[in-house]
Design a protein around this motif. Structure first.
Motif, PDB file in Angstrom:
ATOM      1  N   VAL A   1       0.853  -1.184   0.000  1.00 10.50           N
ATOM      2  CA  VAL A   1       0.000   0.000   0.000  1.00 10.50           C
ATOM      3  C   VAL A   1       0.890   1.237   0.000  1.00 10.50           C
ATOM      4  N   PRO A   2       0.801   2.089  -1.028  1.00  8.90           N
ATOM      5  CA  PRO A   2       1.642   3.294  -1.052  1.00  8.90           C
ATOM      6  C   PRO A   2       1.181   4.308  -0.016  1.00  8.90           C
ATOM      7  N   PRO A   3       2.058   5.222   0.400  1.00 11.64           N
ATOM      8  CA  PRO A   3       1.632   6.276   1.331  1.00 11.64           C
ATOM      9  C   PRO A   3       0.417   7.031   0.791  1.00 11.64           C
ATOM     10  N   GLY A   4      -0.616   7.141   1.612  1.00 11.69           N
ATOM     11  CA  GLY A   4      -1.844   7.800   1.181  1.00 11.69           C
ATOM     12  C   GLY A   4      -2.801   6.923   0.418  1.00 11.69           C
ATOM     13  N   GLY A   5      -2.385   5.680   0.130  1.00 11.80           N
ATOM     14  CA  GLY A   5      -3.224   4.774  -0.636  1.00 11.80           C
ATOM     15  C   GLY A   5      -4.195   4.010   0.240  1.00 11.80           C
ATOM     16  N   THR A   6      -5.074   3.279  -0.412  1.00 14.85           N
ATOM     17  CA  THR A   6      -6.077   2.491   0.297  1.00 14.85           C
ATOM     18  C   THR A   6      -6.046   1.064  -0.219  1.00 14.85           C
TER      19      THR A   6
ATOM     20  N   ASN B   1      -4.877   2.033  -6.906  1.00 11.10           N
ATOM     21  CA  ASN B   1      -5.208   3.374  -6.430  1.00 11.10           C
ATOM     22  C   ASN B   1      -5.190   4.323  -7.621  1.00 11.10           C
ATOM     23  N   GLY B   2      -6.037   4.018  -8.612  1.00  8.71           N
ATOM     24  CA  GLY B   2      -6.015   4.781  -9.849  1.00  8.71           C
ATOM     25  C   GLY B   2      -6.295   6.257  -9.665  1.00  8.71           C
TER      26      GLY B   2
ATOM     27  N   GLY C   1      -3.165  12.447 -13.312  1.00  7.89           N
ATOM     28  CA  GLY C   1      -2.622  13.300 -14.365  1.00  7.89           C
ATOM     29  C   GLY C   1      -2.134  14.656 -13.909  1.00  7.89           C
ATOM     30  N   THR C   2      -1.890  14.829 -12.607  1.00  8.93           N
ATOM     31  CA  THR C   2      -1.457  16.116 -12.068  1.00  8.93           C
ATOM     32  C   THR C   2      -0.146  15.953 -11.303  1.00  8.93           C
ATOM     33  N   GLU C   3       0.371  17.072 -10.812  1.00 13.59           N
ATOM     34  CA  GLU C   3       1.561  17.011  -9.959  1.00 13.59           C
ATOM     35  C   GLU C   3       1.321  16.169  -8.715  1.00 13.59           C
ATOM     36  N   LYS C   4       0.075  16.181  -8.235  1.00 14.34           N
ATOM     37  CA  LYS C   4      -0.249  15.345  -7.081  1.00 14.34           C
ATOM     38  C   LYS C   4      -0.058  13.869  -7.420  1.00 14.34           C
ATOM     39  N   GLY C   5      -0.452  13.476  -8.623  1.00  9.61           N
ATOM     40  CA  GLY C   5      -0.243  12.095  -9.048  1.00  9.61           C
ATOM     41  C   GLY C   5       1.228  11.756  -9.150  1.00  9.61           C
ATOM     42  N   ARG C   6       2.021  12.667  -9.724  1.00  2.00           N
ATOM     43  CA  ARG C   6       3.475  12.435  -9.793  1.00  2.00           C
ATOM     44  C   ARG C   6       4.055  12.219  -8.399  1.00  2.00           C
TER      45      ARG C   6
ATOM     46  N   GLY D   1       5.283   6.387  -3.393  1.00  2.00           N
ATOM     47  CA  GLY D   1       5.093   4.946  -3.371  1.00  2.00           C
ATOM     48  C   GLY D   1       6.341   4.198  -3.801  1.00  2.00           C
ATOM     49  N   ASN D   2       6.990   4.685  -4.854  1.00  2.00           N
ATOM     50  CA  ASN D   2       8.208   4.014  -5.323  1.00  2.00           C
ATOM     51  C   ASN D   2       9.324   4.089  -4.285  1.00  2.00           C
ATOM     52  N   GLU D   3       9.468   5.231  -3.654  1.00  2.00           N
ATOM     53  CA  GLU D   3      10.528   5.361  -2.646  1.00  2.00           C
ATOM     54  C   GLU D   3      10.246   4.494  -1.427  1.00  2.00           C
TER      55      GLU D   3
END
Length: 309
Positions: free
Chosen positions: A48-53, A82-83, A89-94, A100-102
Motif C-alpha cells: 500500500v503506497p503512502p496515502g493509498g487504500t 489506487n487509480g 494526471g497532475t503534480e499530485k499524481g506524480r 510509493g516508489n521510494e
C-alpha cells in the motif's frame, strides 16, 4: 476482489470435491505450503503506497509472515489499485507515485533477499512517466515497471499517446507488469456484478488487445510483458501469473494456449488472501518439473538476481 473470489469459489464448489482443501476455504484447517527449493517467487504481491487504500489490512510484517506460512521465498512488490491517486494526471499524481516508489525501494533495501520492486509511473502524465522510469531504474534500481490496464482517462496502453514511453522501456529492456484497473466507462455500473468480478478480467483483455493490435509488442521486442489472473479472457504468449485464477477452468484455458515457460506464480496479496491461489494447486496435480518452473524457475529467468546458486 471479494465478490470475484466468491463467484469463482461457488463455481468450484460444485465440482471440485477432489481439490485439496486448506485454511478454511472448504471448512478445513490444513495449510498448503509450497514445496520448492528457496521458496516460490510471487510476482503479484501488493504493498500500500503512502496515502493509498486497500480493501484488506497490510503491513510489511504481514507480507513476510504470510510468505513464510505458505512457502514463498520472494515477493516482487507492486502498488495496490489506487487509480484516482496515482493516475490523476497532475503534480499530485506524480508526487504520489514517487512516494510509493521510494517506500517500496526502502522495503527492498531492508529485505533484499525477500522483496523485489515493480516501480509505478503516473501513466496519464507522459512527461512524468518518462521521468519516473529514469528515476525508478537509475536511482531506485527497480526490477520492473508496473502499469494499469488503462490510464484512468480513457486510454489503453496501445494508444499512440504512449509511444515515447514504449520507446524508452524498450531501450531499457524493461519488464512491464500490467494490472487491471476498472475503466471509468464501466467500473461503476448500478446493476450487474461488481467491477472486481467482471471488469478486471475484461480490462486485462482490452489492455492486451490494445498492445497487440496497435503493434506495440512487435515494434518493441525488448520489452517482456507480464499480466495477471491467467490472462483475463485473452491468453497469449506473454507471461501470465495465476493469482486467484488457479481454479481448473481458467487454468486449463491458459495452459491450452501458453507454453509452460510463460506461466508465473502470483497471489494478489494483500487484496486477496494467499489461500485463494495456493489451495487450488494440489487439485491441479501438476507434474513436479513444471510445478518447480511455475513456482520459481520461470521467475528466476525474468529476475535473475533472485536465482539460487
Amino acid at each position: 476482489m471479494t465478490s470475484r473470489r466468491a463467484f469463482l469459489q461457488a463455481i468450484a464448489a460444485t465440482g471440485a470435491a477432489s481439490l485439496a482443501p486448506s485454511s478454511g476455504l472448504f471448512g478445513q484447517e490444513r495449510v498448503v505450503k509450497l514445496n520448492v527449493r528457496g521458496g516460490a517467487i510471487d510476482v503479484h504481491h501488493h504493498f500500500v503506497p503512502p496515502g493509498g487504500t486497500t480493501n484488506r489490512p497490510w503491513s510489511p510484517e504481514m507480507s513476510l509472515e504470510q510468505m513464510d506460512k505458505f512457502g514463498i521465498g520472494v515477493a516482487i512488490l507492486s502498488m495496490t489499485q489506487n487509480g484516482d491517486l496515482l493516475y490523476n494526471g497532475t503534480e499530485k499524481g506524480r508526487a504520489a507515485v514517487r512516494a510509493g516508489n521510494e517506500y517500496g525501494a526502502r522495503l527492498m533495501q531492508q529485505h533484499p533477499t525477500k522483496f523485489g520492486l515493480m516501480g509505478g509511473i503516473p501513466m496519464p502524465d507522459l512527461e512524468g512517466s518518462l521521468k519516473e522510469v529514469a528515476y525508478a531504474y537509475d536511482t531506485l534500481k527497480v526490477d520492473a515497471i508496473a502499469i494499469y490496464t488503462n490510464d484512468n482517462k480513457g486510454r489503453w496502453p496501445g494508444d499512440p499517446y504512449f509511444e515515447p514511453l514504449w520507446q524508452e522501456l524498450n531501450r531499457r529492456n524493461a519488464i512491464v507488469y500490467m494490472h487491471p484497473l476498472a475503466p471509468t466507462c464501466c467500473g461503476t455500473l448500478q446493476y450487474g456484478p461488481a467491477a472486481s468480478m467482471l471488469e478486471y478480467d475484461f480490462d486485462v483483455t482490452r489492455g492486451v488487445a490494445s498492445i497487440v493490435v496497435n503493434g506495440v509488442m512487435f515494434r518493441y521486442t525488448n520489452i517482456r510483458f507480464i499480466t495477471v489472473h491467467s490472462g483475463g479472457t485473452v491468453p497469449r504468449k506473454w507471461y501470465y501469473d495465476i493469482a486467484h485464477a488457479s481454479f481448473p477452468w481458467p487454468y486449463a484455458a491458459m495452459k491450452a494456449f501458453m507454453p509452460e515457460s510463460q506461466i508465473l506464480f502470483g497471489t494478489d496479496y494483500a487484496p486477496e488472501p494467499i489461500e485463494s491461489t495456493v489451495d487450488q494447486l494440489p487439485g491441479l496435480k501438476l507434474p513436479r518439473p513444471f510445478e518447480q518452473m511455475m513456482l520459481r524457475g520461470n521467475a528466476e529467468r525474468l529476475f535473475p538476481r533472485f536465482k539460487l546458486t
